[in-house]
Design a protein around this motif. Structure first.
Motif, short mmCIF file in Angstrom:
data_model
loop_
_atom_site.label_atom_id
_atom_site.label_comp_id
_atom_site.label_asym_id
_atom_site.label_seq_id
_atom_site.Cartn_x
_atom_site.Cartn_y
_atom_site.Cartn_z
N CYS A 1 9.87 8.95 12.80
CA CYS A 1 9.11 9.82 11.90
C CYS A 1 8.45 9.06 10.76
CB CYS A 1 10.03 10.91 11.33
SG CYS A 1 10.67 12.03 12.58
N SER A 2 8.73 7.77 10.63
CA SER A 2 8.06 6.95 9.62
C SER A 2 6.57 6.83 9.91
CB SER A 2 8.69 5.56 9.56
OG SER A 2 8.50 4.86 10.79
N LEU A 3 6.14 7.21 11.11
CA LEU A 3 4.73 7.16 11.46
C LEU A 3 3.91 8.20 10.70
CD1 LEU A 3 5.02 6.75 15.35
CD2 LEU A 3 4.40 4.98 13.68
N PHE A 4 4.56 9.25 10.21
CA PHE A 4 3.84 10.32 9.53
C PHE A 4 3.67 10.00 8.05
CE2 PHE A 4 6.31 12.59 12.92
CZ PHE A 4 5.23 12.73 13.79
N PRO A 5 2.48 10.23 7.49
CA PRO A 5 2.25 9.96 6.06
C PRO A 5 3.14 10.85 5.20
CG PRO A 5 0.18 10.32 7.23
CD PRO A 5 1.27 10.72 8.17
N LYS A 6 3.31 10.43 3.97
CA LYS A 6 4.12 11.22 3.04
C LYS A 6 3.47 12.57 2.80
CE LYS A 6 5.99 7.17 0.72
NZ LYS A 6 6.08 6.38 -0.53
N GLY A 7 4.30 13.63 2.84
CA GLY A 7 3.80 14.98 2.65
C GLY A 7 3.23 15.60 3.90
N CYS B 1 0.85 -1.19 0.00
CA CYS B 1 0.00 0.00 0.00
C CYS B 1 0.88 1.24 0.00
CB CYS B 1 -0.91 0.00 1.23
SG CYS B 1 -1.89 1.48 1.41
N VAL B 2 0.79 2.04 -1.03
CA VAL B 2 1.61 3.25 -1.14
C VAL B 2 0.94 4.39 -0.40
CG1 VAL B 2 2.68 4.86 -2.74
CG2 VAL B 2 2.42 2.47 -3.39
N GLY B 3 1.71 5.09 0.42
CA GLY B 3 1.13 6.14 1.25
C GLY B 3 0.78 7.39 0.48
N THR B 4 -0.07 8.18 1.08
CA THR B 4 -0.50 9.42 0.47
C THR B 4 0.61 10.47 0.55
OG1 THR B 4 -2.78 8.96 1.07
CG2 THR B 4 -2.22 11.24 0.56
N ARG B 5 0.86 11.16 -0.56
CA ARG B 5 1.87 12.20 -0.60
C ARG B 5 1.18 13.51 -0.95
NH1 ARG B 5 5.25 13.92 -5.46
NH2 ARG B 5 6.99 15.09 -4.61
N VAL B 6 1.52 14.56 -0.22
CA VAL B 6 0.91 15.86 -0.45
C VAL B 6 1.99 16.86 -0.81
CG1 VAL B 6 -0.49 17.71 0.53
CG2 VAL B 6 -0.91 15.33 1.20
N THR B 7 1.83 17.57 -1.92
CA THR B 7 2.79 18.58 -2.34
C THR B 7 2.10 19.92 -2.48
OG1 THR B 7 2.41 18.22 -4.71
CG2 THR B 7 4.07 16.83 -3.64
N GLY B 8 2.89 20.97 -2.59
CA GLY B 8 2.37 22.32 -2.82
C GLY B 8 3.13 22.97 -3.95
N TYR C 1 7.53 21.93 7.81
CA TYR C 1 8.59 20.94 7.68
C TYR C 1 7.99 19.64 7.16
CZ TYR C 1 11.25 24.21 10.53
OH TYR C 1 11.86 25.34 11.00
N VAL C 2 8.66 19.03 6.19
CA VAL C 2 8.16 17.79 5.61
C VAL C 2 9.35 16.84 5.42
CG1 VAL C 2 6.26 18.91 4.39
CG2 VAL C 2 8.47 18.65 3.25
N MET C 3 9.01 15.58 5.15
CA MET C 3 10.01 14.60 4.74
C MET C 3 9.74 14.26 3.28
SD MET C 3 10.01 11.97 8.00
CE MET C 3 11.22 10.89 7.27
N ALA D 1 0.16 34.92 -18.05
CA ALA D 1 -0.59 34.40 -19.20
C ALA D 1 -1.93 33.76 -18.85
CB ALA D 1 0.28 33.39 -19.95
N PHE D 2 -2.09 33.32 -17.59
CA PHE D 2 -3.30 32.58 -17.24
C PHE D 2 -4.15 33.35 -16.23
CE2 PHE D 2 -0.41 29.34 -18.82
CZ PHE D 2 -1.26 28.55 -19.60
N ASP D 3 -5.46 33.28 -16.43
CA ASP D 3 -6.38 33.92 -15.48
C ASP D 3 -6.35 33.25 -14.12
OD1 ASP D 3 -8.70 34.10 -18.20
OD2 ASP D 3 -7.27 35.63 -17.55
N LYS D 4 -6.17 31.95 -14.14
CA LYS D 4 -6.22 31.19 -12.89
C LYS D 4 -5.19 30.07 -12.95
CE LYS D 4 -8.87 31.82 -10.18
NZ LYS D 4 -8.89 32.65 -8.95
N ARG D 5 -4.41 29.95 -11.90
CA ARG D 5 -3.48 28.82 -11.75
C ARG D 5 -3.95 27.97 -10.58
NH1 ARG D 5 1.62 30.69 -9.98
NH2 ARG D 5 0.37 32.34 -9.02
N MET D 6 -3.94 26.66 -10.77
CA MET D 6 -4.42 25.75 -9.73
C MET D 6 -3.41 24.62 -9.56
SD MET D 6 -8.37 25.55 -11.05
CE MET D 6 -7.87 25.39 -12.78
N TRP D 7 -3.09 24.33 -8.31
CA TRP D 7 -2.16 23.23 -8.00
C TRP D 7 -2.90 22.22 -7.13
CZ3 TRP D 7 3.26 22.61 -8.99
CH2 TRP D 7 3.84 21.50 -8.35
N VAL D 8 -2.98 20.99 -7.59
CA VAL D 8 -3.67 19.93 -6.84
C VAL D 8 -2.73 18.73 -6.71
CG1 VAL D 8 -5.61 18.32 -6.77
CG2 VAL D 8 -5.95 20.67 -7.58
N SER D 9 -2.47 18.31 -5.48
CA SER D 9 -1.66 17.13 -5.21
C SER D 9 -2.56 15.91 -5.20
CB SER D 9 -0.95 17.29 -3.86
OG SER D 9 -0.18 16.15 -3.57
#
Length: 600
Positions: free
Chosen positions: A420-426, A126-133, A482-484, A212-220
């Protein structure tokens, strides 16, 4: 009893020395690994008994305040005052006998330990959830200018880029450009840690794109595809109304709302870290994505969707053009390595070894960053040769590349990092909260630092790991996170050897008896009802979304936590904590979002 406690503490220290040494080594023999687990278990039992004596002492101080001055604040002195506690005395004698046997095994074990590769626990399927910005993690980006300029040009002008057939850092394929009405898709494909997100962040924040763009959106996106949450995130980005309420919207209503909001805008949508769902076929994967993308088809012409993924199959499913991101070139790799090493090489020999190390890392920005920082302050040829000749030839095996950096840490930092491996990715790590967890687990040693508090020493530990790139700092505006990195998260789980377990799947495999620390999503708490948890020292309950899960941590689970030191239930939306928490005598750190029961 005082003599028994003294002998037990002395034996504990001797066994801990062997355990610490064994944990530094690469145990391959199954019998040695099993014996190490037995020693850890005996250490935990001994610490629990000593902790019970300390608990009795504290409780007696509270109940008999008039006698407090005559009580010495030590678990050794408590033996003089607890002659009548037969149950505790019996437990003490059992632990003493057990530790005597373990000590004999430890002495034998110490004489036969071999320096071999660790008998590592295989990572979960099971691959863990990763959150980016959208904010870059590093201030300076080495290389990638050509890649960024090429993609910016395509996003602005849809200029055809000639495919590259060389072995450079960027390969473009435009044979499958998808143009669905007014939107076009492009995928950046590459292995984990190669810099796909960094390139996407550079593009997203490029002033040419901003203008150049009216709206920029970032979704992880990450591994766990949830179309409801994803479309809500896109709507939240696209809407000018920051207080928009979507709680009672079904998926069709969300599609209509997204279509309404996006219809008069020229947008750039970045979908970061997209995965292919192996549990479904290609057709279903494609349908799931086009359900999400379909409402945006009537946007202003020139709107673009930029995808980052480890799998070319994702680009195929999305029917997008694609760029293959490879390692950095030799010059950029050397510049990044030197930047991370951050010192002048003292000899031509070290420079020669360094260039060989860089070549072996095949342009992986993550590996270059970590290995470079690992060698920071090290000027011995033998140390550099050890890194050079380590088994790091397989560029796809990031754990093999990164493990030397972990092994170079002092034992106290290794323990803190693996925790710290207890914390999900991101996961956004709160240093103060993490430090209190370390303190509760007795990971912080203040010996030799009489002027430092436990909290100050813990902060020093955190800063040391941060300086070695085991953590990364994000600064979006005035905030600091802070992230890993994903690979670091995998490394932490790998080196914990099963002592730490991160449950992210709905179905849960049987938990090893030697697992001491567990993190789990509130939605999966039911899995713990039938688990034995007597050795568990940490339980962290997380929430998958910003919505209240309204799932209770019931008495059946709390009653099993006989040895728990850390209890973080911020993932549970509870009105009141169960009274059973009063019986957790080893508990040292409790984090909750509700009022505590009386007596806490």
């Amino acid at each position: 009893m005082v003599s028994d406690l003294k002998n037990l503490e002395a034996t504990l220290m001797e066994v801990l020395l062997v355990v610490d040494e064994a944990e530094r080594r690469h145990l391959k023999d199954r019998n040695q690994v099993a014996l190490l687990c037995q020693m850890r278990e005996a250490v935990c039992d001994t610490e629990d008994v000593l902790d019970k004596f300390d608990y009795k002492l504290i409780r007696e101080k509270v109940e008999h305040q008039s006698m407090a001055r005559s009580i010495v604040a030590s678990s050794l002195s408590l033996g003089k005052r607890l002659v009548g506690l037969d149950k505790l005395r019996s437990e003490l004698h059992m632990v003493i006998k057990s530790m005597a046997r373990v000590k004999s095994c430890a002495e034998m074990f110490a004489s036969v330990m071999a320096v071999e590769s660790t008998n590592s626990i295989k990572p979960s399927d099971c691959v863990g959830t990763r959150v980016t910005g959208s904010f870059p993690r590093e201030g300076t980006i080495f290389g990638r200018k050509e890649e960024v300029d090429e993609l910016v040009s395509w996003l602005l002008h849809r200029r055809n880029i000639n495919p590259s057939n060389d072995e450079g850092s960027f390969t473009i394929q435009l044979h499958s450009i998808h143009s669905k009405k007014n939107i076009e898709l492009h995928s950046i494909v590459g292995i984990g840690g190669i810099g796909k997100t960094t390139v996407a962040q550079s593009i997203y924040n490029d002033q040419r794109i901003v203008n150049a763009f009216d709206k920029r959106m970032w979704v992880s996106v990450s591994h766990n595809f949830d179309k409801i949450n994803l479309i809500k995130e896109i709507i939240a980005h696209a809407s000018d109304d920051k207080n928009i309420k979507l709680i009672h919207f079904n998926f069709n209503m969300l599609q209509e709302e997204l279509q309404r909001i996006i219809s008069n805008k020229k947008f750039l949508l970045v979908l970061d870290d997209v995965w292919y769902d192996e549990s479904y076929g290609e057709h279903i994967n494609r349908e799931k994505w086009w359900e999400l993308i379909a409402p945006m088809e009537n946007a202003v012409a020139g709107s673009k969707i930029l995808v980052t993924t480890r799998m070319e199959l994702v680009a195929k499913v999305l029917d997008s053009s694609r760029s293959f991101l490879h390692g950095l070139g030799q010059d950029d790799s050397w510049a990044l390595f030197r930047h991370c090493h951050n010192s002048i090489l003292s000899s031509s020999t070290l420079e020669s070894i360094g260039m060989q190390i860089v070549r072996k890392l095949n342009g992986s920005p993550l590996a270059l960053n970590v290995i470079g920082r690992h060698l920071y302050g090290r000027h011995k040829v033998a140390e550099w040769n050890e890194v050079l000749h380590s088994n790091i030839l397989n560029s796809d095996d990031m754990l093999t590349i990164l493990r030397p950096s972990y092994e170079g840490l002092p034992v106290h930092l290794q323990r803190c990092f693996s925790y710290c491996s207890l914390f999900p990715k991101g996961y956004h790590i709160d240093p103060e909260k993490l430090i209190y967890m370390w303190i509760a687990q007795d990971f912080i040693d203040t010996k030799g630092s009489t002027n430092k508090s436990l909290k100050d020493s813990g902060r020093s530990y955190f800063d040391e790991l941060l300086s070695r790139s085991f953590f990364q700092m994000l600064k979006p505006g005035s905030e600091t996170f802070y992230v890993m990195h994903d690979i670091m998260s995998d490394l932490a789980l790998h080196v914990s050897q099963g002592e730490c377990l991160r449950v992210e799947c709905e179905s849960m495999e049987p938990m090893p008896l030697y697992t001491q620390h567990l993190s789990i999503y509130s939605e999966n708490l039911e899995n713990l009802v039938n688990c034995d948890l007597p050795k568990l020292r940490s339980l962290i309950v997380l929430n998958k979304s910003w919505f209240c899960s309204k799932i209770c941590l019931n008495h059946a689970i709390l009653g099993k936590l006989k040895s728990v030191r850390v209890l973080d239930i911020t993932g549970c939306c509870l009105e009141q904590l169960p009274d059973a928490v009063n019986r957790l005598i080893h508990l040292r750190y409790l984090v909750s979002l509700m009022l505590f029961p009386k007596g806490i």
